[in-house]
Design a protein around this motif. Structure first.
Motif, PDB file in Angstrom:
ATOM      1  N   VAL A  50      -5.054  -9.572  -2.748  1.00  0.00           N
ATOM      2  CA  VAL A  50      -4.756  -8.362  -2.106  1.00  0.00           C
ATOM      3  C   VAL A  50      -3.288  -8.291  -1.649  1.00  0.00           C
ATOM      4  CG1 VAL A  50      -4.983  -6.569  -0.301  1.00  0.00           C
ATOM      5  CG2 VAL A  50      -6.879  -7.607  -1.343  1.00  0.00           C
ATOM      6  N   THR A  53      -1.127  -8.250  -4.838  1.00  0.00           N
ATOM      7  CA  THR A  53      -1.297  -7.101  -5.609  1.00  0.00           C
ATOM      8  C   THR A  53      -0.219  -5.917  -4.813  1.00  0.00           C
ATOM      9  OG1 THR A  53      -3.370  -7.474  -6.507  1.00  0.00           O
ATOM     10  CG2 THR A  53      -2.815  -5.351  -6.402  1.00  0.00           C
ATOM     11  N   TYR A  76      -5.292  -1.802 -10.336  1.00  0.00           N
ATOM     12  CA  TYR A  76      -4.951  -2.649  -9.219  1.00  0.00           C
ATOM     13  C   TYR A  76      -6.273  -3.185  -8.722  1.00  0.00           C
ATOM     14  CZ  TYR A  76      -0.641  -0.385  -8.864  1.00  0.00           C
ATOM     15  OH  TYR A  76       0.625  -0.198  -9.284  1.00  0.00           O
ATOM     16  N   PRO A  77      -7.478  -2.696  -8.915  1.00  0.00           N
ATOM     17  CA  PRO A  77      -8.808  -3.667  -8.614  1.00  0.00           C
ATOM     18  C   PRO A  77      -8.813  -5.031  -9.513  1.00  0.00           C
ATOM     19  CG  PRO A  77      -9.398  -1.381  -8.380  1.00  0.00           C
ATOM     20  CD  PRO A  77      -7.852  -1.372  -8.960  1.00  0.00           C
ATOM     21  N   VAL A  80      -6.191  -7.302  -8.624  1.00  0.00           N
ATOM     22  CA  VAL A  80      -6.675  -8.154  -7.338  1.00  0.00           C
ATOM     23  C   VAL A  80      -7.600  -9.150  -7.702  1.00  0.00           C
ATOM     24  CG1 VAL A  80      -8.098  -8.190  -5.234  1.00  0.00           C
ATOM     25  CG2 VAL A  80      -6.390  -6.275  -5.790  1.00  0.00           C
TER      26      VAL A  80
END
Length: 94
Positions: A50, A53, A76-77, A80
């Motif tokens: 996290v 990111t 983005y997930p 991560v």
């Protein structure tokens, strides 16, 4: 009543065998001691993923290149996850 058929004993043996294999994975949990409390390795990897990111997000925003990371809800997930797995491979592979 007739005696129990052999199908039930086979089912019981197969359930016991599967339970044995599933429970054998719980024997040795990797953890790190922090101020007397033990935390699992994956927790540190997720936090690192996290943080990395967010750093990438800020850098792309500063460079005005954040339009390259679309759709954001997917990218983005995934980033991560990728970074968390990379941190795990680099630091915690035993």
């Amino acid at each position: 009543m007739p005696p129990a058929s052999g199908g039930r004993s086979k089912r019981a043996i197969s359930v016991a065998t599967i339970a044995t294999f599933v429970m054998s994975g719980c024997a040795n949990a990797p953890s790190i001691g922090v101020l007397g409390a033990y935390f699992p390795d994956w927790l540190f990897c997720i936090v690192a993923g996290v943080v990395l990111t967010v750093v990438i997000f800020l850098i792309l925003g500063r460079l005005q290149a954040d339009h390259l990371m679309r759709p954001s809800a997917v990218v983005y997930p995934t980033l991560v996850t990728l970074l968390a797995l990379a941190v795990w491979l680099l630091l915690f592979q035993h």
